[in-house]
Scaffold this motif. Structure first.
Motif, PDB file in Angstrom:
ATOM      1  N   VAL A   1       0.859  -1.186   0.000  1.00 48.29           N
ATOM      2  CA  VAL A   1       0.000   0.000   0.000  1.00 48.29           C
ATOM      3  C   VAL A   1       0.891   1.230   0.000  1.00 48.29           C
ATOM      4  O   VAL A   1       1.939   1.258   0.648  1.00 48.29           O
ATOM      5  CB  VAL A   1      -0.929  -0.024   1.237  1.00 48.29           C
ATOM      6  N   ARG A   2       0.476   2.270  -0.712  1.00 48.27           N
ATOM      7  CA  ARG A   2       1.350   3.428  -0.886  1.00 48.27           C
ATOM      8  C   ARG A   2       1.049   4.581   0.066  1.00 48.27           C
ATOM      9  O   ARG A   2       1.927   5.393   0.336  1.00 48.27           O
ATOM     10  CB  ARG A   2       1.235   3.937  -2.338  1.00 48.27           C
ATOM     11  N   ALA A   3      -0.202   4.691   0.524  1.00 45.41           N
ATOM     12  CA  ALA A   3      -0.565   5.877   1.306  1.00 45.41           C
ATOM     13  C   ALA A   3      -1.495   5.506   2.453  1.00 45.41           C
ATOM     14  O   ALA A   3      -2.187   4.488   2.423  1.00 45.41           O
ATOM     15  CB  ALA A   3      -1.241   6.918   0.411  1.00 45.41           C
ATOM     16  N   VAL A   4      -1.497   6.369   3.474  1.00 47.36           N
ATOM     17  CA  VAL A   4      -2.429   6.262   4.582  1.00 47.36           C
ATOM     18  C   VAL A   4      -3.224   7.556   4.645  1.00 47.36           C
ATOM     19  O   VAL A   4      -2.649   8.648   4.669  1.00 47.36           O
ATOM     20  CB  VAL A   4      -1.708   6.041   5.923  1.00 47.36           C
ATOM     21  N   ASP A   5      -4.541   7.434   4.626  1.00 50.91           N
ATOM     22  CA  ASP A   5      -5.431   8.578   4.816  1.00 50.91           C
ATOM     23  C   ASP A   5      -5.920   8.557   6.259  1.00 50.91           C
ATOM     24  O   ASP A   5      -6.679   7.670   6.660  1.00 50.91           O
ATOM     25  CB  ASP A   5      -6.633   8.494   3.872  1.00 50.91           C
ATOM     26  N   TRP A   6      -5.468   9.520   7.056  1.00 55.98           N
ATOM     27  CA  TRP A   6      -5.853   9.576   8.460  1.00 55.98           C
ATOM     28  C   TRP A   6      -7.192  10.286   8.585  1.00 55.98           C
ATOM     29  O   TRP A   6      -7.337  11.454   8.217  1.00 55.98           O
ATOM     30  CB  TRP A   6      -4.786  10.303   9.268  1.00 55.98           C
ATOM     31  N   LEU A   7      -8.183   9.559   9.121  1.00 53.71           N
ATOM     32  CA  LEU A   7      -9.544  10.063   9.230  1.00 53.71           C
ATOM     33  C   LEU A   7      -9.967  10.192  10.681  1.00 53.71           C
ATOM     34  O   LEU A   7      -9.347   9.645  11.591  1.00 53.71           O
ATOM     35  CB  LEU A   7     -10.531   9.117   8.536  1.00 53.71           C
ATOM     36  N   GLY A   8     -11.107  10.858  10.883  1.00 52.83           N
ATOM     37  CA  GLY A   8     -11.760  10.887  12.166  1.00 52.83           C
ATOM     38  C   GLY A   8     -13.259  10.780  11.974  1.00 52.83           C
ATOM     39  O   GLY A   8     -13.696  10.163  11.011  1.00 52.83           O
ATOM     40  N   GLY A   9     -14.027  11.463  12.846  1.00 53.49           N
ATOM     41  CA  GLY A   9     -13.584  12.551  13.676  1.00 53.49           C
ATOM     42  C   GLY A   9     -12.500  13.413  13.053  1.00 53.49           C
ATOM     43  O   GLY A   9     -12.444  13.647  11.880  1.00 53.49           O
ATOM     44  N   ASP A  10     -11.635  13.852  13.916  1.00 50.74           N
ATOM     45  CA  ASP A  10     -10.477  14.621  13.494  1.00 50.74           C
ATOM     46  C   ASP A  10      -9.233  13.937  14.044  1.00 50.74           C
ATOM     47  O   ASP A  10      -9.016  13.922  15.261  1.00 50.74           O
ATOM     48  CB  ASP A  10     -10.551  16.059  14.011  1.00 50.74           C
ATOM     49  N   PRO A  11      -8.400  13.353  13.165  1.00 56.14           N
ATOM     50  CA  PRO A  11      -7.236  12.603  13.648  1.00 56.14           C
ATOM     51  C   PRO A  11      -6.248  13.458  14.425  1.00 56.14           C
ATOM     52  O   PRO A  11      -5.458  12.926  15.220  1.00 56.14           O
ATOM     53  CB  PRO A  11      -6.609  12.051  12.368  1.00 56.14           C
ATOM     54  N   LEU A  12      -6.295  14.776  14.229  1.00 58.90           N
ATOM     55  CA  LEU A  12      -5.325  15.645  14.890  1.00 58.90           C
ATOM     56  C   LEU A  12      -5.633  15.886  16.361  1.00 58.90           C
ATOM     57  O   LEU A  12      -4.831  16.515  17.061  1.00 58.90           O
ATOM     58  CB  LEU A  12      -5.237  16.987  14.155  1.00 58.90           C
ATOM     59  N   VAL A  13      -6.774  15.385  16.849  1.00 61.48           N
ATOM     60  CA  VAL A  13      -7.053  15.556  18.277  1.00 61.48           C
ATOM     61  C   VAL A  13      -6.432  14.433  19.103  1.00 61.48           C
ATOM     62  O   VAL A  13      -6.378  14.538  20.338  1.00 61.48           O
ATOM     63  CB  VAL A  13      -8.568  15.633  18.561  1.00 61.48           C
ATOM     64  N   ARG A  14      -5.943  13.370  18.454  1.00 62.14           N
ATOM     65  CA  ARG A  14      -5.242  12.319  19.193  1.00 62.14           C
ATOM     66  C   ARG A  14      -3.898  12.845  19.681  1.00 62.14           C
ATOM     67  O   ARG A  14      -3.166  13.510  18.926  1.00 62.14           O
ATOM     68  CB  ARG A  14      -4.988  11.104  18.296  1.00 62.14           C
ATOM     69  N   GLU A  15      -3.540  12.512  20.905  1.00 60.73           N
ATOM     70  CA  GLU A  15      -2.261  12.969  21.432  1.00 60.73           C
ATOM     71  C   GLU A  15      -1.088  12.352  20.678  1.00 60.73           C
ATOM     72  O   GLU A  15      -0.022  12.966  20.576  1.00 60.73           O
ATOM     73  CB  GLU A  15      -2.161  12.643  22.926  1.00 60.73           C
ATOM     74  N   ASP A  16      -1.275  11.149  20.167  1.00 58.79           N
ATOM     75  CA  ASP A  16      -0.166  10.455  19.509  1.00 58.79           C
ATOM     76  C   ASP A  16      -0.231  10.518  17.992  1.00 58.79           C
ATOM     77  O   ASP A  16       0.426   9.748  17.308  1.00 58.79           O
ATOM     78  CB  ASP A  16      -0.122   8.987  19.955  1.00 58.79           C
ATOM     79  N   TRP A  17      -1.016  11.455  17.435  1.00 54.32           N
ATOM     80  CA  TRP A  17      -1.210  11.462  15.982  1.00 54.32           C
ATOM     81  C   TRP A  17       0.104  11.624  15.232  1.00 54.32           C
ATOM     82  O   TRP A  17       0.328  10.970  14.202  1.00 54.32           O
ATOM     83  CB  TRP A  17      -2.202  12.558  15.581  1.00 54.32           C
ATOM     84  N   TYR A  18       0.979  12.491  15.733  1.00 57.85           N
ATOM     85  CA  TYR A  18       2.227  12.743  15.010  1.00 57.85           C
ATOM     86  C   TYR A  18       3.144  11.526  15.071  1.00 57.85           C
ATOM     87  O   TYR A  18       3.787  11.158  14.072  1.00 57.85           O
ATOM     88  CB  TYR A  18       2.930  13.971  15.587  1.00 57.85           C
TER      89      TYR A  18
END
Length: 357
Positions: free
Chosen positions: A80-97
């Motif tokens: 697989v070439r890519a990951v699409d991070w979805l939510g909700g909003d994935p940026l609210v996870r503390e460990d998203w980065y």
């Protein structure tokens, strides 16, 4: 290439969303998974009143970091070439980065689908721009009008609009090209007419972002608001306005959704509860990562997950397979699923199909 050729190619490249559009098309033709959507959390600060996956009714709010790591490992074995991070909003996870960095270490390109609100923090925007090098970031802002926004979302409309616009400015200041930013607009009846056109012109012509125009789908909280479902004529006018703004002179177009068949036919989604589905809006799973690996599930259910029947017009009477736009578009499979019960059936919200175009 002559102008019409360039415009048609834009429909393919922008409709794939991925900067690596040629690879996405090749994966589609080979019936392989180009991108895995990971619904990492259902938490979101935007409060859309038409959300297809509302957190307030979900038994599971987020995938564990261990589950996400297992999905990434399995996806890597599938090339697989890519990951699409979805939510909700994935940026609210503390460990998203940390998760995005792990994905990059495994060779994936990261794409982020965010409300846009967390990006108002310059540090979050800086990290998001770094994590998505070579990929895209989508923000979700349906309208620039606080009164219309307040109808469709919870909370302080003006503050949220300002936060999203500040987040876009932060990304651009970090060096994220506007061409790698996407404005996701959910088309509901309150937007019909000049409001939608004004919003699309702002993002496309003033900022230089791609537009991802999607239709409200009657699932989740949207079931509470049937009055927000646009008419076929309103959908037609919205799509024609989108074409004039985003794809002037193009020989091809999309119907109800602003992603093309190459994106939809080469992606699978892992929901917050671990189900593997063909699309984040289609909530019916074909296996669960807690029982089998992602690779095993895809191998067993490839035809259903990648809509193989859509690629065989002789075996599928859906008008989407023989429409004049079928070179790039096959309607919205989620809309077909919820309206007809068949994910490979006709898209009843496509104005072309309704008018015999």
């Amino acid at each position: 290439m002559h102008e019409r050729g360039r415009s048609s190619n834009t429909v393919i490249t922008r409709g794939c969303l991925h900067p690596g559009a040629d690879d996405a098309v090749r994966y589609f033709e080979e019936e392989r998974v180009y991108s895995v959507q990971i619904e990492s959390t259902l938490a979101c600060p935007q409060g859309c009143r038409y959300c297809y996956a509302p957190a307030d009714t979900a038994a599971v709010q987020a995938l564990s970091s261990e589950d996400i790591g297992a999905v990434l490992f399995s996806a890597a074995t599938m090339d697989v070439r890519a990951v699409d991070w979805l939510g909700g909003d994935p940026l609210v996870r503390e460990d998203w980065y940390d998760l995005a960095e792990h994905a990059r270490d495994l060779g994936f390109v990261n794409n982020i689908w965010s409300s846009g609100i967390p990006l108002a923090d310059p540090r979050v925007a800086e990290r998001a721009a770094a994590a998505t090098e070579g990929g895209f970031i989508s923000v979700h802002l349906d309208t620039l009008d606080p009164a219309v926004y307040a109808l469709l979302h919870d909370g302080d409309a003006g503050a949220k609009i300002r936060a999203i616009r500040r987040g876009i400015a932060n990304l651009l200041a970090c060096g994220k090209p506007a061409s790698e930013l996407v404005s996701c607009i959910t088309f509901t009846r309150p937007l019909a007419g000049s409001d939608l056109e004004r919003t699309m012109r702002y993002f496309c012509e003033e900022v230089g972002m791609a537009i991802c125009l999607t239709q409200i789908c009657t699932v989740g909280q949207a079931c509470r608001h049937p009055e927000w479902v646009p008419t076929l004529d309103e959908i037609r006018d919205a799509c024609l306005a989108r074409d004039a703004i985003c794809y002037p002179g193009a020989s091809h177009s999309f119907g109800t959704m602003d992603v093309n068949k190459f994106y939809c036919g080469s992606v699978v989604c892992v929901t917050a509860d671990g189900d593997v589905t063909p699309c984040s809006v289609i909530r019916e799973g074909f296996g669960n990562i807690h029982d089998q690996s992602l690779r095993q599930i895809v191998e067993e259910h490839r035809d259903e997950l990648l809509f193989s029947r859509m690629k065989q017009p002789a075996e599928n009477p859906s008008p989407c397979t023989w429409c004049e736009q079928s070179a790039v578009c096959w309607g919205c499979r989620a809309m077909a699923y919820y309206e007809t019960g068949d994910a490979c059936g006709p898209d009843p919200k496509c104005w072309r199909a309704a008018h015999g175009r």
